[in-house]
Write a protein that holds these residues in place. Structure first.
Motif, PDB file in Angstrom:
ATOM      1  N   ALA A 109       0.896  -1.170  -0.160  1.00 44.99           N
ATOM      2  CA  ALA A 109      -0.163   0.008  -0.076  1.00 44.99           C
ATOM      3  C   ALA A 109       0.721   1.190  -0.212  1.00 44.99           C
ATOM      4  CB  ALA A 109      -1.002   0.032   1.062  1.00 44.99           C
ATOM      5  N   PRO A 110       0.437   2.227  -0.668  1.00 44.04           N
ATOM      6  CA  PRO A 110       1.504   3.412  -0.621  1.00 44.04           C
ATOM      7  C   PRO A 110       1.473   4.133   0.632  1.00 44.04           C
ATOM      8  CG  PRO A 110      -0.762   3.810  -1.728  1.00 44.04           C
ATOM      9  CD  PRO A 110      -0.710   2.390  -1.326  1.00 44.04           C
ATOM     10  N   ILE A 111       2.626   4.807   1.183  1.00 45.26           N
ATOM     11  CA  ILE A 111       2.852   5.501   2.135  1.00 45.26           C
ATOM     12  C   ILE A 111       2.929   6.839   1.991  1.00 45.26           C
ATOM     13  CG2 ILE A 111       3.614   3.285   3.296  1.00 45.26           C
ATOM     14  CD1 ILE A 111       6.180   5.769   2.211  1.00 45.26           C
ATOM     15  N   THR A 112       2.703   7.745   3.169  1.00 41.70           N
ATOM     16  CA  THR A 112       2.921   9.106   3.086  1.00 41.70           C
ATOM     17  C   THR A 112       4.250   9.594   3.499  1.00 41.70           C
ATOM     18  OG1 THR A 112       0.458   9.430   3.631  1.00 41.70           O
ATOM     19  CG2 THR A 112       1.826  11.311   3.584  1.00 41.70           C
ATOM     20  N   VAL A 113       4.704  10.473   2.601  1.00 48.33           N
ATOM     21  CA  VAL A 113       6.131  10.989   2.781  1.00 48.33           C
ATOM     22  C   VAL A 113       6.071  11.954   4.068  1.00 48.33           C
ATOM     23  CG1 VAL A 113       8.124  12.261   2.007  1.00 48.33           C
ATOM     24  CG2 VAL A 113       6.664  10.739   0.425  1.00 48.33           C
ATOM     25  N   PRO A 114       6.940  11.582   4.991  1.00 51.73           N
ATOM     26  CA  PRO A 114       7.000  12.632   6.403  1.00 51.73           C
ATOM     27  C   PRO A 114       7.541  13.782   6.300  1.00 51.73           C
ATOM     28  CG  PRO A 114       8.682  10.907   6.546  1.00 51.73           C
ATOM     29  CD  PRO A 114       7.809  10.627   5.173  1.00 51.73           C
ATOM     30  N   ASP A 147      24.407  19.858   7.265  1.00 54.92           N
ATOM     31  CA  ASP A 147      23.758  18.567   7.827  1.00 54.92           C
ATOM     32  C   ASP A 147      22.255  18.355   7.992  1.00 54.92           C
ATOM     33  OD1 ASP A 147      26.299  17.595   7.826  1.00 54.92           O
ATOM     34  OD2 ASP A 147      26.807  18.143   9.998  1.00 54.92           O
ATOM     35  N   ALA A 148      21.914  19.476   7.251  1.00 53.95           N
ATOM     36  CA  ALA A 148      20.089  19.192   7.112  1.00 53.95           C
ATOM     37  C   ALA A 148      19.554  18.936   5.688  1.00 53.95           C
ATOM     38  CB  ALA A 148      19.648  20.716   7.509  1.00 53.95           C
ATOM     39  N   LEU A 149      18.540  18.083   5.912  1.00 56.44           N
ATOM     40  CA  LEU A 149      17.861  17.599   4.717  1.00 56.44           C
ATOM     41  C   LEU A 149      17.173  18.636   3.991  1.00 56.44           C
ATOM     42  CD1 LEU A 149      16.323  14.046   4.194  1.00 56.44           C
ATOM     43  CD2 LEU A 149      15.330  15.710   3.262  1.00 56.44           C
ATOM     44  N   LEU A 150      17.569  18.941   2.660  1.00 58.46           N
ATOM     45  CA  LEU A 150      16.705  19.859   2.101  1.00 58.46           C
ATOM     46  C   LEU A 150      15.825  19.682   1.053  1.00 58.46           C
ATOM     47  CD1 LEU A 150      20.477  21.733   0.882  1.00 58.46           C
ATOM     48  CD2 LEU A 150      18.919  22.110   2.997  1.00 58.46           C
ATOM     49  N   ARG A 151      15.964  18.583   0.322  1.00 60.79           N
ATOM     50  CA  ARG A 151      14.939  17.944  -0.415  1.00 60.79           C
ATOM     51  C   ARG A 151      14.945  16.223  -0.757  1.00 60.79           C
ATOM     52  NH1 ARG A 151      17.493  21.892  -3.281  1.00 60.79           N
ATOM     53  NH2 ARG A 151      18.767  20.294  -4.750  1.00 60.79           N
ATOM     54  N   VAL A 152      13.819  16.117  -0.988  1.00 60.41           N
ATOM     55  CA  VAL A 152      13.301  14.368  -1.252  1.00 60.41           C
ATOM     56  C   VAL A 152      13.442  14.238  -2.787  1.00 60.41           C
ATOM     57  CG1 VAL A 152      12.146  12.349  -0.612  1.00 60.41           C
ATOM     58  CG2 VAL A 152      12.771  14.086   1.108  1.00 60.41           C
ATOM     59  N   LEU A 153      14.190  13.527  -3.425  1.00 62.85           N
ATOM     60  CA  LEU A 153      13.850  13.319  -4.800  1.00 62.85           C
ATOM     61  C   LEU A 153      13.659  11.817  -5.073  1.00 62.85           C
ATOM     62  CD1 LEU A 153      17.227  14.868  -6.066  1.00 62.85           C
ATOM     63  CD2 LEU A 153      14.991  15.842  -5.900  1.00 62.85           C
ATOM     64  N   TYR A 154      12.400  11.658  -5.832  1.00 61.86           N
ATOM     65  CA  TYR A 154      11.851  10.374  -6.375  1.00 61.86           C
ATOM     66  C   TYR A 154      11.841  10.428  -7.994  1.00 61.86           C
ATOM     67  CZ  TYR A 154       8.976   6.421  -7.218  1.00 61.86           C
ATOM     68  OH  TYR A 154       8.418   4.974  -7.367  1.00 61.86           O
ATOM     69  N   LYS A 155      12.911   9.419  -8.405  1.00 58.80           N
ATOM     70  CA  LYS A 155      13.198   9.319  -9.804  1.00 58.80           C
ATOM     71  C   LYS A 155      13.421  10.602 -10.453  1.00 58.80           C
ATOM     72  CE  LYS A 155       9.818   5.487 -10.550  1.00 58.80           C
ATOM     73  NZ  LYS A 155       8.668   5.008 -11.160  1.00 58.80           N
ATOM     74  N   GLY A 156      14.235  11.509  -9.621  1.00 57.19           N
ATOM     75  CA  GLY A 156      14.528  12.682 -10.151  1.00 57.19           C
ATOM     76  C   GLY A 156      13.974  13.945  -9.905  1.00 57.19           C
ATOM     77  N   ASN A 157      12.933  13.690  -9.494  1.00 56.98           N
ATOM     78  CA  ASN A 157      11.996  14.852  -9.116  1.00 56.98           C
ATOM     79  C   ASN A 157      11.726  14.987  -7.662  1.00 56.98           C
ATOM     80  OD1 ASN A 157      11.466  14.930 -11.978  1.00 56.98           O
ATOM     81  ND2 ASN A 157       9.547  13.638 -11.999  1.00 56.98           N
ATOM     82  N   ALA A 158      11.471  16.382  -7.307  1.00 62.46           N
ATOM     83  CA  ALA A 158      11.261  16.828  -5.764  1.00 62.46           C
ATOM     84  C   ALA A 158      10.058  16.361  -5.408  1.00 62.46           C
ATOM     85  CB  ALA A 158      11.692  18.252  -5.446  1.00 62.46           C
ATOM     86  N   VAL A 159       9.926  15.707  -4.118  1.00 56.32           N
ATOM     87  CA  VAL A 159       8.616  15.340  -3.587  1.00 56.32           C
ATOM     88  C   VAL A 159       8.408  15.968  -2.400  1.00 56.32           C
ATOM     89  CG1 VAL A 159       7.675  13.200  -2.588  1.00 56.32           C
ATOM     90  CG2 VAL A 159       9.028  12.945  -4.504  1.00 56.32           C
ATOM     91  N   ASN A 160       7.078  16.543  -2.075  1.00 60.48           N
ATOM     92  CA  ASN A 160       6.990  17.375  -1.190  1.00 60.48           C
ATOM     93  C   ASN A 160       6.389  16.425  -0.076  1.00 60.48           C
ATOM     94  OD1 ASN A 160       7.240  19.779  -2.556  1.00 60.48           O
ATOM     95  ND2 ASN A 160       5.219  19.638  -3.637  1.00 60.48           N
ATOM     96  N   GLY A 162       3.878  14.668   2.498  1.00 62.37           N
ATOM     97  CA  GLY A 162       2.443  14.459   2.383  1.00 62.37           C
ATOM     98  C   GLY A 162       2.274  13.809   1.145  1.00 62.37           C
ATOM     99  N   SER A 163       3.197  13.672   0.132  1.00 62.91           N
ATOM    100  CA  SER A 163       2.667  12.870  -0.902  1.00 62.91           C
ATOM    101  C   SER A 163       2.880  11.447  -0.891  1.00 62.91           C
ATOM    102  CB  SER A 163       3.978  13.278  -1.952  1.00 62.91           C
ATOM    103  OG  SER A 163       3.888  14.574  -2.509  1.00 62.91           O
ATOM    104  N   ARG A 164       2.347  10.586  -1.699  1.00 63.54           N
ATOM    105  CA  ARG A 164       2.101   9.280  -1.308  1.00 63.54           C
ATOM    106  C   ARG A 164       3.027   8.242  -2.509  1.00 63.54           C
ATOM    107  NH1 ARG A 164      -1.750   7.782   2.077  1.00 63.54           N
ATOM    108  NH2 ARG A 164      -1.791   5.553   1.294  1.00 63.54           N
ATOM    109  N   LEU A 165       3.996   7.575  -1.961  1.00 63.40           N
ATOM    110  CA  LEU A 165       4.630   6.669  -2.579  1.00 63.40           C
ATOM    111  C   LEU A 165       4.365   5.235  -2.344  1.00 63.40           C
ATOM    112  CD1 LEU A 165       8.071   8.785  -2.463  1.00 63.40           C
ATOM    113  CD2 LEU A 165       6.365   8.744  -4.172  1.00 63.40           C
TER     114      LEU A 165
END
Length: 367
Positions: A109-114, A147-160, A162-165
């Protein structure tokens, strides 16, 4: 009154009312038996481990209704395989009854990106792993947020957040590596405020105070002064203050000179530069004398010397002897036999002090 109660008309009405009531009850039960198929039961077919398509067809052919629900994905079973059913296959139900079947889904099942943006990378990695996301590449990017996480990338695209993957998806993360040092400040004089913001952001700086001459906030105003000046070097993330006006910088020359007197420090080159010479400080070198050797006291062992005795003399009278004292040795005296006229001192050969010894008795022979 009792006579009127037992009138035949009253009794007839009572019998008719009772008959109507009994008839309605009988008709109600007959309708319920027909509507609910009372007494008619059919066995529930076994559809466990079958595909959901085959299970639905079997239930429809049997005359049963069905409801499909999905459970948590289990990789041990095939996708769309029936895992559970209710009622069980050993039970009997009425035709048209509802049978609930639980099917294994096709994948997780898809999960929500924290929300881990701008969080410490160690805690962000732990949170992403808890929800079921796998971290692929870690990309380091210059940022004041080290040392802070700036962005999350999924298949080269930024993921906000709350998105579901899909569960166990591989994601890439961008982590700040710290600010860059000694970056040249760009020149934004002559540009509009909107254009200046884009140039400053592209150069890894931030826009600080923006002061408009007329007090408005029009982004189309022209920049006529900036601080720090272009060409200076600063670290990434430093703020650049801007002064904007609807007039051109040439028309605001007096204002520019006034700002230069405030924000630009002039260096007087007429005076010779101060030259500093380093005077060496002469310090006496410390002398180090090795400690004198302490003599080890030697233990003296007293030497014993033989006692010298004087040969006996034959006299007419007895000779008396005395032991040596603690001091110097005293002369020995010999007594004459009868006259007692004279004494003759006797001295030992060695006059040094000798340890006290017990005197020995001497035998005197008188002839």
């Amino acid at each position: 009154m009792l006579k009127s109660l037992f009138n035949w008309k009253v009794l007839l009405n009572l019998v008719v009312a009772i008959g109507i009531f009994v008839g309605l009850v009988w008709l109600t039960f007959r309708w319920l038996e027909y509507h609910t198929n009372h007494g008619q039961e059919i066995p529930v077919p076994n559809v466990i481990n079958k595909s959901v398509y085959d299970a639905v067809k079997i239930l429809e052919d049997t005359g049963l209704e069905y409801e499909v629900d999905s459970a948590e994905y289990n990789p041990k079973y095939k996708p769309f395989q029936v895992l559970k059913m209710h009622p069980l296959s050993s039970s009997r139900v009425k035709p048209g009854s509802l049978v609930r079947i639980v099917v294994n889904p096709r994948t997780w099942a898809p999960i929500t990106v924290p929300d881990v943006i701008n969080k410490y990378s160690g805690l962000a990695f732990q949170r992403l792993d808890q929800v079921g996301l796998k971290i692929g590449d870690t990309i380091y990017e210059p940022s004041i947020q080290k040392d802070a996480l700036l962005r999350v990338l999924y298949k080269g695209n930024a993921v906000n957040p709350g998105s579901r993957l899909p569960r166990f998806s591989v994601i890439d993360v961008v982590v700040g590596s710290g600010p860059m040092r000694n970056i040249s400040i760009p020149s934004v004089v002559g540009l509009s405020v909107k254009e200046a913001r884009a140039v400053i952001a592209k150069s890894l700086f931030e826009v600080g105070l923006v002061e408009h001459e007329d007090g408005s906030k029009d982004e189309s105003d022209i920049i006529y002064y900036q601080d720090p000046a272009s060409g200076d070097v600063r670290d990434q993330g430093m703020q650049i203050d801007l002064w904007a006006s609807k007039r051109t910088p040439a028309e605001l020359r007096a204002k520019v000179e006034q700002l230069n007197s405030i924000y630009r420090m002039k260096v007087d080159t007429s005076l010779p530069p101060v030259h500093y010479d380093e005077v060496p400080i002469s310090r006496p070198e410390p002398s180090y004398d090795p400690p004198a050797a302490v003599p080890v006291p030697r233990k003296e062992v007293p030497k014993t010397e033989p006692v010298k005795t004087e040969p006996a003399k034959t006299t007419s009278t007895a000779i008396s002897t005395k032991p040596a004292g603690t001091g110097t040795e005293k002369p020995k005296q010999a007594a004459t036999s009868s006259q007692g006229s004279g004494t003759k001192p006797v001295t030992a050969g060695n006059t040094t002090q000798q340890p006290a010894q017990k005197p020995k008795a001497k035998k005197v022979v008188v002839e």
